[in-house]
Design an enzyme around this catalytic site. Structure first.
Site, mmCIF file in Angstrom:
data_model
loop_
_atom_site.group_PDB
_atom_site.id
_atom_site.type_symbol
_atom_site.label_atom_id
_atom_site.label_comp_id
_atom_site.label_asym_id
_atom_site.label_seq_id
_atom_site.Cartn_x
_atom_site.Cartn_y
_atom_site.Cartn_z
ATOM 1 N NE ARG A 1 -3.782 -2.417 2.267
ATOM 2 C CZ ARG A 1 -3.761 -3.733 2.044
ATOM 3 N NH1 ARG A 1 -2.618 -4.377 1.870
ATOM 4 N NH2 ARG A 1 -4.895 -4.423 1.994
ATOM 5 C CB SER B 1 -11.610 -10.399 0.690
ATOM 6 O OG SER B 1 -10.483 -10.009 -0.085
ATOM 7 C CG ASP C 1 -2.139 -14.322 5.297
ATOM 8 O OD1 ASP C 1 -2.915 -14.963 4.571
ATOM 9 O OD2 ASP C 1 -1.846 -13.120 5.083
ATOM 10 C CE LYS D 1 -6.268 -16.159 2.472
ATOM 11 N NZ LYS D 1 -6.526 -14.750 2.215
HETATM 12 C C1 S3P Z 1 -4.055 -9.162 2.333
HETATM 13 C C2 S3P Z 1 -5.284 -9.680 2.644
HETATM 14 C C3 S3P Z 1 -5.513 -11.115 2.890
HETATM 15 C C4 S3P Z 1 -4.223 -11.873 3.173
HETATM 16 C C5 S3P Z 1 -3.143 -11.496 2.209
HETATM 17 C C6 S3P Z 1 -2.837 -10.004 2.278
HETATM 18 C C7 S3P Z 1 -3.934 -7.719 2.077
HETATM 19 O O1 S3P Z 1 -6.122 -11.670 1.743
HETATM 20 O O2 S3P Z 1 -4.450 -13.265 3.087
HETATM 21 O O3 S3P Z 1 -1.950 -12.211 2.505
HETATM 22 O O4 S3P Z 1 -2.796 -7.199 2.056
HETATM 23 O O5 S3P Z 1 -4.970 -7.071 1.893
HETATM 24 P P1 S3P Z 1 -7.723 -11.654 1.512
HETATM 25 O O6 S3P Z 1 -8.140 -10.265 1.238
HETATM 26 O O7 S3P Z 1 -7.926 -12.561 0.331
HETATM 27 O O8 S3P Z 1 -8.288 -12.207 2.781
#
Ligand code: S3P
Length: 439
Positions: A24, A169, A322, A349
């Site tokens: 980000r 998500s 995770d 994942k």
């Molecule tokens: C993330 C969100 C999660 C996580 C990924 C990183 C992020 O995924 O599993 O490693 O940086 O927004 P999901 O949005 O699919 O849950």
């Protein structure tokens, strides 16, 4: 590479920068007008894929000799048409968030990825971004707009939407909010179950206008005011709690260990594992709690001790989504049975983490039962696992690291067929374990 039974793990370590925050920070710096500086950026393959993509779309990004990254942004609305396809490697976060950015710019970009990423569902972002006016084309032979490679034709102007997340998500939430940055009017995401809030924190930090409230059903409602102007920032990225999870569990499991993990992000939307391990009886102390770059951070002191089985509530899953592979390893050594449910997202994942962990744990002598949405683990009560198997990492860094830690508490060494995926999130993983005294 093989990992065998270890003597006590002792010492202090720092884990690399948070992967979510690193992605980000590059994206928002690339959209600010002027020069941003980023300290503590994770220099792993996933984040470098984001940096390369932002460069391909016009941002000037350089790493200084002191490890600080400097980014000259193009301004919201200023992304340029990339000349070639954007190679996202193994990174779902890069893909989904960047699709959001492209969706509201007047450019076309093609996203490609490795074998793991090309099997991960993209319909969850193409559907809402399509509602905003973006157009998606996938290669013949792949189903619908579900899988990479996908060509995204942005809409300019895009149309603001209100979208209720059908699954928990942060990537989908963030894709829509990032698309909303260059969309006239107000774009709203409703999340019934809270997910990591780094996008909201950082967007506000860069000067975007966000309204966040809770609706009558308790869902979070996040609105972003479009056509934002972002101001350059000095971002400090905290250590990644998802990487800290590995030395944390290792220190809990290896007899005699005492490890201090410094500078770990403890944002409540990420800190689920600490609470679950503590409820299993783990000796984890948080010290030196502070705020760094708008995120809560602490040092963790972790000592070995007996663990008991645990049952996790589905509501806690997003705060540790995770960390389940390494938690399964902890549960395999705990006393009694653990039951983890509400984990359907783990199946999409970097690998199907329920089935890959169930297979691998069985191969090293653990007793587990696979559920459609989770796993039951019957722990040994601290007796080492048999080990002695070769584990296929399936292009999944967290699978490789979880079984490496399992090797430290197994009678016979565990071999990981391919440790290279670890470079996506934790390039110094093996060195970090060695520095604590692991074999
Ligand atoms: C993330 C969100 C999660 C996580 C990924 C990183 C992020 O995924 O599993 O490693 O940086 O927004 P999901 O949005 O699919 O849950």
């Amino acid at each position: 590479m093989s990992f065998g039974a270890s003597g006590p793990l002792m010492g202090r370590v720092r884990v690399p920068g948070d992967k979510s925050i690193s992605h980000r920070s590059l994206m928002l710096s690339a959209l600010a007008v002027g020069e941003s500086r980023i300290e503590g950026l994770l220099e792993g393959e996933d984040v470098l894929a984001t940096a390369a993509a932002m460069r391909a779309m016009g941002a000037d990004i350089i790493r200084e000799a002191d490890g600080v990254w400097r980014v000259h942004g193009v301004g919201v609305g200023g992304l340029l048409q990339p000349d070639t396809a954007l190679d996202m490697g193994n990174s779902g976060t890069s893909t989904r968030l960047l699709m959001g950015l492209v969706a509201s710019h007047n450019i076309t970009a093609t996203f490609t990825g490795d074998a793991s990423l090309s099997k991960r569902p993209m319909g969850r972002v193409t559907e809402p971004l399509g509602n905003m006016g973006a157009d998606f084309t996938c290669s013949p032979g792949t189903k619908g707009n579900q899988y990479l490679p996908i060509m995204v034709r942005g809409a300019c102007p895009a149309v603001p939407i209100t979208y209720r997340l059908p699954m928990a998500s942060a990537q989908v939430k963030s894709a829509i909010l990032l698309a909303g940055l260059n969309t006239p009017g107000i774009t709203t995401v409703i999340e019934p179950v809270p997910t990591r809030d780094h996008s909201e924190r950082m967007l506000a930090g860069f000067g975007a206008k966000l309204d966040i409230s809770t609706d009558a059903d308790g869902a979070r409602v996040i609105s972003i005011h479009g056509e934002a102007e972002l101001k350059p920032q000095h971002v400090i990225v905290p250590g990644d709690p998802s990487s800290a999870a590995f030395p944390m569990v290792a220190a809990c499991l290896v007899p005699g260990s005492e490890v201090r993990i410094e500078n770990v992000g403890i944002n409540p939307t990420r800190a689920g594992l600490i609470h679950v391990l503590q409820s299993m009886g783990a000796d984890i102390q948080l010290v030196n709690e502070r705020i760094v770059g708008g995120e809560p951070v602490a040092d963790l002191i972790v000592r070995h001790g007996p663990l008991s089985g645990v049952e996790t509530a589905p509501e806690i899953v997003p705060a540790m989504v995770d960390e389940f592979p390494i938690l399964f390893v902890a549960a395999a050594l705990a006393k009694g049975t653990s039951r983890f449910t509400g984990l359907e997202e783990l199946r999409v994942k970097e690998s199907d983490r329920i089935s890959v962990m169930a297979k691998g744990l069985t191969a090293i002598g653990a007793r587990v039962e696979e559920l459609e949405d989770g796993l039951i683990v019957h722990g040994t009560g601290g007796t080492p696992l048999a080990g002695g198997a070769t584990i296929a990492a399936e292009l999944d860094h967290r699978i490789a690291m979880s079984f490496a830690i399992a090797g430290l508490v197994s009678a016979a060494p565990i071999t990981i067929d391919d440790m290279s995926p670890v470079a996506t999130s934790f390039p110094s993983f093996v060195d970090m374990l060695a520095s604590l005294g692991a074999k």
